[in-house]
Design a protein around this motif. Sequence first.
Motif, mmCIF file in Angstrom:
data_model
loop_
_atom_site.group_PDB
_atom_site.id
_atom_site.type_symbol
_atom_site.label_atom_id
_atom_site.label_comp_id
_atom_site.label_asym_id
_atom_site.label_seq_id
_atom_site.Cartn_x
_atom_site.Cartn_y
_atom_site.Cartn_z
ATOM 1 N N VAL A 70 0.837 -1.198 0.000
ATOM 2 C CA VAL A 70 0.000 0.000 0.000
ATOM 3 C C VAL A 70 0.874 1.252 0.000
ATOM 4 C CG1 VAL A 70 -1.698 1.353 1.292
ATOM 5 C CG2 VAL A 70 -1.968 -1.121 1.099
ATOM 6 N N GLY A 71 1.908 1.270 0.844
ATOM 7 C CA GLY A 71 2.799 2.425 0.902
ATOM 8 C C GLY A 71 3.560 2.639 -0.395
ATOM 9 N N ILE A 72 4.053 1.553 -0.997
ATOM 10 C CA ILE A 72 4.784 1.667 -2.262
ATOM 11 C C ILE A 72 3.851 2.147 -3.364
ATOM 12 C CG2 ILE A 72 5.954 0.329 -4.063
ATOM 13 C CD1 ILE A 72 7.103 -1.419 -1.794
ATOM 14 N N PHE A 73 2.622 1.640 -3.391
ATOM 15 C CA PHE A 73 1.647 2.103 -4.382
ATOM 16 C C PHE A 73 1.435 3.606 -4.254
ATOM 17 C CE2 PHE A 73 -2.595 3.212 -5.795
ATOM 18 C CZ PHE A 73 -2.724 2.541 -6.991
ATOM 19 N N MET A 74 1.269 4.097 -3.043
ATOM 20 C CA MET A 74 1.033 5.523 -2.830
ATOM 21 C C MET A 74 2.230 6.352 -3.292
ATOM 22 S SD MET A 74 -0.893 5.375 0.886
ATOM 23 C CE MET A 74 -1.166 7.155 0.988
ATOM 24 N N LEU A 75 3.432 5.901 -2.967
ATOM 25 C CA LEU A 75 4.630 6.623 -3.397
ATOM 26 C C LEU A 75 4.765 6.618 -4.923
ATOM 27 C CD1 LEU A 75 7.224 5.396 -0.730
ATOM 28 C CD2 LEU A 75 6.095 7.632 -0.835
ATOM 29 N N ALA A 76 4.454 5.473 -5.540
ATOM 30 C CA ALA A 76 4.548 5.385 -7.003
ATOM 31 C C ALA A 76 3.508 6.277 -7.670
ATOM 32 C CB ALA A 76 4.374 3.933 -7.448
ATOM 33 N N ALA A 124 4.119 7.582 4.198
ATOM 34 C CA ALA A 124 5.171 7.222 5.156
ATOM 35 C C ALA A 124 4.580 6.583 6.402
ATOM 36 C CB ALA A 124 5.974 8.465 5.526
ATOM 37 N N LEU A 125 3.431 7.091 6.853
ATOM 38 C CA LEU A 125 2.791 6.534 8.044
ATOM 39 C C LEU A 125 2.336 5.103 7.797
ATOM 40 C CD1 LEU A 125 1.890 7.048 10.916
ATOM 41 C CD2 LEU A 125 -0.259 7.990 10.038
ATOM 42 N N VAL A 126 1.869 4.824 6.582
ATOM 43 C CA VAL A 126 1.507 3.446 6.250
ATOM 44 C C VAL A 126 2.725 2.536 6.368
ATOM 45 C CG1 VAL A 126 0.724 1.909 4.419
ATOM 46 C CG2 VAL A 126 -0.400 4.094 4.745
ATOM 47 N N LEU A 127 3.850 2.966 5.806
ATOM 48 C CA LEU A 127 5.072 2.155 5.857
ATOM 49 C C LEU A 127 5.574 1.992 7.284
ATOM 50 C CD1 LEU A 127 6.897 3.636 2.734
ATOM 51 C CD2 LEU A 127 5.771 1.418 2.897
ATOM 52 N N LEU A 128 5.489 3.057 8.083
ATOM 53 C CA LEU A 128 5.979 3.012 9.458
ATOM 54 C C LEU A 128 5.084 2.188 10.367
ATOM 55 C CD1 LEU A 128 7.134 6.727 9.918
ATOM 56 C CD2 LEU A 128 8.582 4.696 9.681
ATOM 57 N N SER A 129 3.853 1.950 9.947
ATOM 58 C CA SER A 129 2.935 1.175 10.793
ATOM 59 C C SER A 129 3.415 -0.257 10.989
ATOM 60 C CB SER A 129 1.527 1.176 10.183
ATOM 61 O OG SER A 129 1.506 0.462 8.953
ATOM 62 N N VAL A 130 4.346 -0.696 10.162
ATOM 63 C CA VAL A 130 4.917 -2.041 10.319
ATOM 64 C C VAL A 130 5.607 -2.178 11.670
ATOM 65 C CG1 VAL A 130 6.627 -3.656 9.409
ATOM 66 C CG2 VAL A 130 5.210 -2.327 7.838
ATOM 67 N N ALA A 131 6.229 -1.102 12.139
ATOM 68 C CA ALA A 131 7.017 -1.159 13.371
ATOM 69 C C ALA A 131 6.207 -0.827 14.613
ATOM 70 C CB ALA A 131 8.197 -0.190 13.264
ATOM 71 N N ALA A 183 -3.673 1.842 7.537
ATOM 72 C CA ALA A 183 -3.569 1.980 6.082
ATOM 73 C C ALA A 183 -4.845 2.571 5.503
ATOM 74 C CB ALA A 183 -3.274 0.621 5.449
ATOM 75 N N ALA A 184 -5.995 2.109 5.981
ATOM 76 C CA ALA A 184 -7.268 2.623 5.471
ATOM 77 C C ALA A 184 -7.422 4.106 5.789
ATOM 78 C CB ALA A 184 -8.430 1.830 6.067
ATOM 79 N N ILE A 185 -7.062 4.501 7.001
ATOM 80 C CA ILE A 185 -7.168 5.920 7.387
ATOM 81 C C ILE A 185 -6.232 6.774 6.539
ATOM 82 C CG2 ILE A 185 -6.732 7.572 9.245
ATOM 83 C CD1 ILE A 185 -7.636 5.400 11.208
ATOM 84 N N CYS A 186 -5.012 6.320 6.355
ATOM 85 C CA CYS A 186 -4.043 7.088 5.568
ATOM 86 C C CYS A 186 -4.465 7.185 4.108
ATOM 87 C CB CYS A 186 -2.661 6.440 5.678
ATOM 88 S SG CYS A 186 -1.904 6.585 7.310
ATOM 89 N N VAL A 187 -5.038 6.120 3.582
ATOM 90 C CA VAL A 187 -5.525 6.149 2.205
ATOM 91 C C VAL A 187 -6.665 7.152 2.074
ATOM 92 C CG1 VAL A 187 -6.814 4.803 0.498
ATOM 93 C CG2 VAL A 187 -4.757 3.844 1.539
ATOM 94 N N VAL A 188 -7.555 7.183 3.049
ATOM 95 C CA VAL A 188 -8.664 8.148 3.025
ATOM 96 C C VAL A 188 -8.128 9.573 3.073
ATOM 97 C CG1 VAL A 188 -10.630 9.048 4.328
ATOM 98 C CG2 VAL A 188 -10.377 6.574 3.985
#
Length: 387
Positions: free
Chosen positions: A324-330, A353-360, A369-374
């Motif tokens: 999801v994070g890579i898609f958004m960056l692309a 970035a927040l989507v990617l950082l949510s892994v940690a 991810a859903a909130i960040c996408v919205v």
Amino acid sequence: MSSTSPLRLGLSRMTGRSPHEPHRVASPLELLFDLVFVVAVSQASQNLHHGIVEGHAGSSTLSYAMVFFAIWWAWMNFTWFASAFDTDDWLYRVTTILQMGGVLMLAAGVHDAMANGAWGLVTLGYVVMRIAMVGQWLRLAASDPGHRAVALRFATGISLVQVFWVVRLAFPPEVQFWTFWLAMLLEILVPLWAERTHPTPWHPHHVAERFGLFTLILLGESLLASANAIIDAGASASSFSGLVLLAITGLLIAAGMWWMYFGFEQGDRMSSSRTGFLFGYGHYFLFAAAGAVSAGIEVELDLTTGAGEHLSLATASAALALPVGIFMLAVWAMLLRGKLSRLGSAVFLAAAALVLLSVAVPVSTVVVAAICVVVAVIVVEARRSRV
């Protein structure tokens, strides 16, 4: 439909179509071609899902990236050729259907390639698709003197690389692995070399539409994964609330990805060969990420239901957050950069970035991810409403 004049045997002379042709849309043959690729994409995402759940996240992700290169490159080369030289006569259709056969062969070999490292059938299917393209380029060389040089360059370059793909199968698996990257590089360089002196007359808006249609296919895989969550929610009372949450957030993510991608007209971004190459090559990351989102949702489903014995929270989070994070960056780098304001870009990139950082972070990644996408969609729509 091509405007070329008919010749003997019901064939048309293959020449360059106008890049300014009005009302140019995808043909029924192109749509059928895309549907065949659904099989290969589905096989790749399913095997990525199974590999992650079985505790082989790293190797499965790498194998997925390799398989997806074959899918993306064969699809894109046909798409670009069709945009410039589609004749839609019987020989063109038969050659395209031959490529579809190669797609199905590739799809049949995806499991052995990703699970066992056996790349023979995938390679064979890929080579069938590419040799069919050689036939198209040779037909163009014979039909159109103005494009003969570029056509012969393509035919020669593609043929030589296919020989390399096949020869490497005679070597041990570790040699095949390292030579894969060299073969991939050679494939990517062929169009850059072939079109160096004489660009092909592809249609920017037609190409943009074709890429958009393939994006819809990939997002459809994510919607299917969300639908599976809804179906399982009705059959599993013990994890009903978690499955419903996953279904809702999965739908939000897929719909939000669609909204980001189709927020603005993209055909006008390809004003030259350079921007066209950037658009096409950059879509590897976007397409691969979009295809992997469905696997990420399926992994989250296994985590929710307890189906994955070797599955950790961190692995499940990464399986969804990374694509999801890579898609958004692309999307931002290729489609939204220059369209959004500086503040809008900053907020959009912060959401990615927040989507990617949510892994940690020990939180529900699918919710984050859903909130960040919205949030990203709100940024896009706020800008779109002012245009």
